[in-house]
Every structure is written in C-alpha cells, then in structure tokens.
Design an enzyme around this catalytic site. Sequence first.
Site, PDB file in Angstrom:
ATOM      1  N   CYS A  87      75.266 115.531  76.512  1.00  0.00           N
ATOM      2  CA  CYS A  87      74.916 116.405  77.640  1.00  0.00           C
ATOM      3  C   CYS A  87      76.039 116.562  78.658  1.00  0.00           C
ATOM      4  O   CYS A  87      76.099 117.547  79.388  1.00  0.00           O
ATOM      5  CB  CYS A  87      73.688 115.863  78.368  1.00  0.00           C
ATOM      6  SG  CYS A  87      72.356 115.365  77.264  1.00  0.00           S
ATOM      7  N   GLY A 120      87.289 126.154  68.692  1.00  0.00           N
ATOM      8  CA  GLY A 120      86.333 125.278  68.014  1.00  0.00           C
ATOM      9  C   GLY A 120      86.869 123.941  67.549  1.00  0.00           C
ATOM     10  O   GLY A 120      86.153 123.183  66.901  1.00  0.00           O
ATOM     11  N   HIS A 176      76.565 119.332  81.687  1.00  0.00           N
ATOM     12  CA  HIS A 176      75.778 118.973  82.873  1.00  0.00           C
ATOM     13  C   HIS A 176      76.467 117.962  83.776  1.00  0.00           C
ATOM     14  O   HIS A 176      75.937 117.619  84.829  1.00  0.00           O
ATOM     15  CB  HIS A 176      74.398 118.471  82.457  1.00  0.00           C
ATOM     16  CG  HIS A 176      73.491 119.563  81.956  1.00  0.00           C
ATOM     17  ND1 HIS A 176      72.841 120.444  82.790  1.00  0.00           N
ATOM     18  CD2 HIS A 176      73.166 119.953  80.691  1.00  0.00           C
ATOM     19  CE1 HIS A 176      72.133 121.310  82.071  1.00  0.00           C
ATOM     20  NE2 HIS A 176      72.319 121.035  80.793  1.00  0.00           N
ATOM     21  N   THR A 184      93.697 125.665  66.551  1.00  0.00           N
ATOM     22  CA  THR A 184      93.179 127.004  66.832  1.00  0.00           C
ATOM     23  C   THR A 184      94.069 127.792  67.793  1.00  0.00           C
ATOM     24  O   THR A 184      94.690 127.242  68.694  1.00  0.00           O
ATOM     25  CB  THR A 184      91.765 126.939  67.419  1.00  0.00           C
ATOM     26  OG1 THR A 184      91.772 126.008  68.481  1.00  0.00           O
ATOM     27  CG2 THR A 184      90.776 126.513  66.363  1.00  0.00           C
ATOM     28  N   ASP A 236      94.892 116.108  72.770  1.00  0.00           N
ATOM     29  CA  ASP A 236      94.443 117.471  73.077  1.00  0.00           C
ATOM     30  C   ASP A 236      95.490 118.241  73.867  1.00  0.00           C
ATOM     31  O   ASP A 236      95.175 119.045  74.733  1.00  0.00           O
ATOM     32  CB  ASP A 236      93.105 117.452  73.837  1.00  0.00           C
ATOM     33  CG  ASP A 236      92.496 118.840  73.962  1.00  0.00           C
ATOM     34  OD1 ASP A 236      92.860 119.714  73.156  1.00  0.00           O
ATOM     35  OD2 ASP A 236      91.679 119.040  74.868  1.00  0.00           O
TER      36      ASP A 236
HETATM   37 CA    CA Z   1      91.265 121.480  72.889  1.00  0.00          CA
END
Ligand code: CA
Length: 720
Positions: free
Chosen positions: A635, A215, A639, A274, A339
């Site tokens: 979106c 998350g 998608h 996480t 990330d």
């Molecule tokens: Ca990540």
Amino acid sequence: MANRVRILFALLVFAGFVSGCGCGDSDPATPVDAPDSTSGFMSAQPDDVALREAATTHPGDWLSYGRTYSEQRYSPLSQIDEGNVAELGLAWIYETGTIRGLEATPLVHDGVLYGTGSWSIVFALDAKTGHELWRYDPQVPRSVAASVCCDVVNRGAALYRGRVYVGTLDGRLIALDAKSGEPVWEVQTTDPSRPYTITGAPRVVKGKVLIGNSGAELGVRGYVSAYDASSGELVWRFYTVPGNPEEPFESPALARAAATWKGGRWWEIGGGGTVWDSMVFDPDLDLLYVGTGNGSPWIRTLRSPGGGDNLYLSSILALRPDTGELVWHYQTTPGDSWDYTATQPMILAELEIGGRQRRVLMQAPKNGFFYVLDRETGELLSAEPYVTVTWAKRVDPETGRPVLAEGALYGEATQDILPGASGGHNWQPMSFHRDTGLVMIPAMEMGMAFALDPDFRYRPGASNMGIDTIVASTSIAAGGFGGFLLAWDPVAQREVWRVPHRRPWNGGVLSTAGGLVFQGTGQATFEAFRAATGERLFSTPAGTGVVAPPITYEIDGEQYVSLLAGWGGGYALASADPPDETLASGNHGRLLTFKLGGERKLPTESAPKFSPEAIPVTADAALVKAGFETYHTWCVACHGPSAIGGGTIPDLRMLTPTRYTQFEEILMEGALLERGMPSFEKWLKEEDVDALRAYVLERRQALRVARSAESAPASSATAN
Ligand code: CA
C-alpha cells in the site's frame, strides 16, 4: 525524522517503478475513422520541415515536447523580461477536472494549445482564451493503477501533420485528428498481460511516431517502437535488454549485450531497461537518442548473479530513426542496482570545450553525475557530480566508467546511499538557458536506505524490485533532504547558483530570452528567476503543488506562459509530504496561463481540518504488526509511509467510519475501482485485509491523539 521517512519512500517509489518489458508482436493498428484516414495528412501542419526548423520559423509556438528537436526548452520570446516579470498575472484558467498528478508539457500550434492529463486524457484549447475546443478521454481501465509505480500521469502529446499522438496508461498509441479530437487510428504497443504502462510523450521523427513504456519495477522487458504516423503500422522495435539467450536475438546489438548478463533467468522477470521518458532526435547526424531505465529486478545479484554490466540498462542509446539500428551506447551506471535510470531528459547543444566546438548531448540522470557526451560518437567529454554522490567516487575520464565506493553494492545489510532511487534529478525537464550558457536543473538531495530482500521471489504483476521495501520506507537514510533549482555550467562542470525549495519534488524548468527561468514548485507556487543570478523576481500561488514544466508562446503580439498545476507523481503519492494548500482538499487540476497584466483570480479552496471520530481499536498488537508489514509491502507506494497520505489520494487515517467496514469489498472486489483504487484480490488474503484494517485504525487513533494535543489549550498542555 519524519522527513527522512518520507524521503525513503519517495525514492523508492518513483525511482523504481517506471520501466517495462516488451513482449510479443504488436497488433496492427485499428482504423477508427473513415476508410480514407490519411486524407489531407501529407499536407497538414506541422510537417517535418516545421519540426526541424522550429527554432527559427516558429518562435511563438511550442511544437514538440522540448519545444524544438534539441529539447533545450529555451524560448526566444522576450516580451516578458527581468524588468516586467513581476507584472505577470493569470490570463485564463482551464479546469482539467482531474485530481491526480499532472506532468505534461502542453504544445501550441496555430493558436491552439494541446495538453494531456491524468488517465491520459487529451484536450485542445484556444490558446488565447482557454476555451475548450475538444476533449478526448481514451477510457483507460482504472485497474491499470495497480501496474503503475508513480501515479496515473501522462507527460504529453506529439503534434504532426494535423494529428495529435498520445500514449495511454494501458499501453496504447492513439492518433487523433487535431481539429476534431476524433481518433484516426489506435494500436496496442504492449502485451496487456504484462504490467506495462505508458506515461511518456511520443516523439515524431521523419514520419514515424516513437513510443516507449514503463514497468521495470514490476517486471518487464524494455523497448522502444516506431510506428508509421500515417497508418499506425509498426516500422521497427528495439529491445534494450536481451531475452532468453537460448532463443535468437532480435538484433546484433542484443547478441553483444547478452555477454554482459551472467547467470540468472532475468528474462522471466523481464530484465527491465524501459524507455519511459527521454527521446531526442538530431536531424544533422540522423540519430535518435533514447534513455533506458533500471533492471527488473533492481538488484544485479537477483537478475545476473554472475555480475556484468547488464547492457543496455541505465544507458543512452543512439539509434538510426529509420531502422532502429544501434549506432553507439553509453552506459551511465554499469550493472545498476540502485534504480539509477538514464531516462532523464537529454538536451542537445553546441559547446566550446577545450578550444573546440563540440556537438554535445547533456544529461543529469538519477545517479547524480552531469554528463556531457560527444553525440556523434558517444565519447564521454566530462562527468561531474551535480548533487551529493556516495555510491561512486568519480567517473573515470579514461574508461568513462564510475569508480564504485565501498558499500555501494549492498546486500541484506541496510546501506544508506545518495542519491536515493528518486535520483538527483528525475523526469522533470531541465532547460538550457542559451544566453548564459547555464543548464537549469530541478535537482534533489534525497538519500535512501537500500537492502536486498532475502525472501525475494517473483510475483507476476506485482512490485518486483528485490529490495526490502519496509527498510526503504521506514528507516532513516543518510544525507540531506531537499530540492533546489540548480544553475549548472556544463563546460566548467560546476554550480553557478542555486535556489533552495522547501520540498524536493518540484516542477520542470523553462528558460527564455527575457533573461528568465520559470519553475513551479512543490510548495504550490509558480516562480520566475533572473537567469544570470537566480534572484527571485516573481512568485504567485498555484493552488496546488506543481510538478509539470512551464511553456511559453505568443499570439497576436502577446507572450503567454502556461503550466499544468496538479500535485502528483511518485514522490507525491509516497512521501507523506503534501503541499500545505492541497492537504486532503482534492488537488484540483488546472492549466494556468499567465500574461503581463493578467487579472484572473485563482479560486481559493480551504481544506477542512479533519478531526477523526473515535473508532474503538480492538485489534491486538500482533495483528497491527502484521498489518504494518502488509501495508508497507502493498500500500505504501500510493498511500504513503506509516499511512500518511501525500495529498493527492485519500489519506487512510481520515476515511469516513463506514469505509473501514468496506475493506473486503474495496480490496478484494474492487468496489472503488472507478475511482482508481485497484483490487488486490490476486495478492491478498482475508487475514491480510483484517491486518491492514487493524494497522490503519491504529494509525487513525494516533492521528486523533496528535490532533487533540494540538488543539488543547496551551495552559492545559503545560499544566503538569
Ligand atoms: Ca525505475
């Protein structure tokens, strides 16, 4: 060009979304079975001894996620070998009944195969025939799809003392009776008011079930929890990042970590970190290793403007499995802003390094460096790039820290960086081929354009990465684009061979004593390679793109190789890069099981070539542009960039005409919720819906034009 656009998107998506925030105490477990729910529990199999000794006592089984506690994904079975692997054929097929991504590692014990699928469903099959013994659907509310970064996937179950443990997408941990599939207990492991999800497989260590969560792309605080396997009671919880420093810290480790967060109010968004995938136990050292993810938000400037390492983001943590006490940590990416999670699978092995036998932990995290650590102390033994790396020049062997490259700490100006947020390697498990000493890595080369979103503001429950998603999804990133199976020598820290694949996003890897490496691919094949050289010895259609890892097992003297085929995961949703065979065809989910001489045939589906009916486009350019921006904010992650679908969920350019008149009901009222399309009522306004429709219809019209150009006779196409 099109490739680059996809790339970006892909990275964005899967890279980011998987993390979590752990808030609040969990509720006590709810027994959902007879009062005496522990009956027979202590004597049932597989027990602690079996899990610990699996390598020698259960050669024909696959008892835990990485087969044994060391998670090498190496099987001693050798009936299928380099000489006969070309004779592999399908023994049986199990239809999962799902059309979304399948990422799980099945388990095999005592002739029964236990698997998981999309929406956290669990199934038990006769491992010899594929006959379904039971199936359990935890009824995950489809609205959870709005809190998922990277598809509604599940990576597997854990087996212990006659029970099957599974984490569900909506944050529950459930114990099922392995014989009947009936639930024994279930517990909510997360705060349902926050955007937590679970996609990772639990592990069982010394009577405790370990589970993390996801998350961090949306904004949560990461943690890992240990539950009593018998009763479901919470035993301990370790938070990976500090909460509000004005409140007491949950552990001394967090008090130390708090000194590395400077300024900002990260705890309001969650902080991230996480534990969404990798957890490995070493019984000899009594250490549990867990990998932690990126920050919430991604960019340090937004969560810790004063700088700092932001412990324990993007780290490998060694914890005591009985208490959750932190013993050591190694942070792969201090102050992560890309990330670069360190949640990627870890492998334990003994290697001779510099004339000494070392107990090591190996990981190829997203940041592109292959790490070898002394797993007793966390000491860095070596780290070298296994893919192209532009964010750091090297990892300093003295300090164990990366030396940042110029421009790595990006701001509002767009910066191309390799690896992108999808990483040089993602969750797809690597394996350690013991006989050759090579680590087999499902690797990727995908850059990404990073830019800080200058208008970032926290939107609870929505994506909160803090990057400019329009830049990330539509601009052109530097660097290569592709995927490959990489054979890596972890002692010499060098590449030995590689097999290129057509797509970056491929399956996890299995190694066997038959001299083989098995892998499914994003181009819808299942393949086997000679471990020593990478020579392709076997390839067969898989019906759809494969992302899950294969396993192998033996029953009645016959060796089987089994894997889930179901295109999915972050890249699949967001890449606009579907495997040819599944283009808009429904992405049939299946468990495919092979043996020598197997004669089952894979059903063939032909995807109808879509030719959209004309729908007059009446919107003005300003509305289409507004729709473009709204689309690439809300979106695109599912998608696909420019409304080009990735093959697993509907391509918005190819809907039936009436669907476009139902956008209000779908987006604002959740009319298609049961199909997994969440409502966006909390975030969108009426005018956003109009703009989205205008943009999607414009994209549909562009597709019509392209298709009619393709189908026009060559003579007319070149007439003038
Ligand atoms: Ca990540």
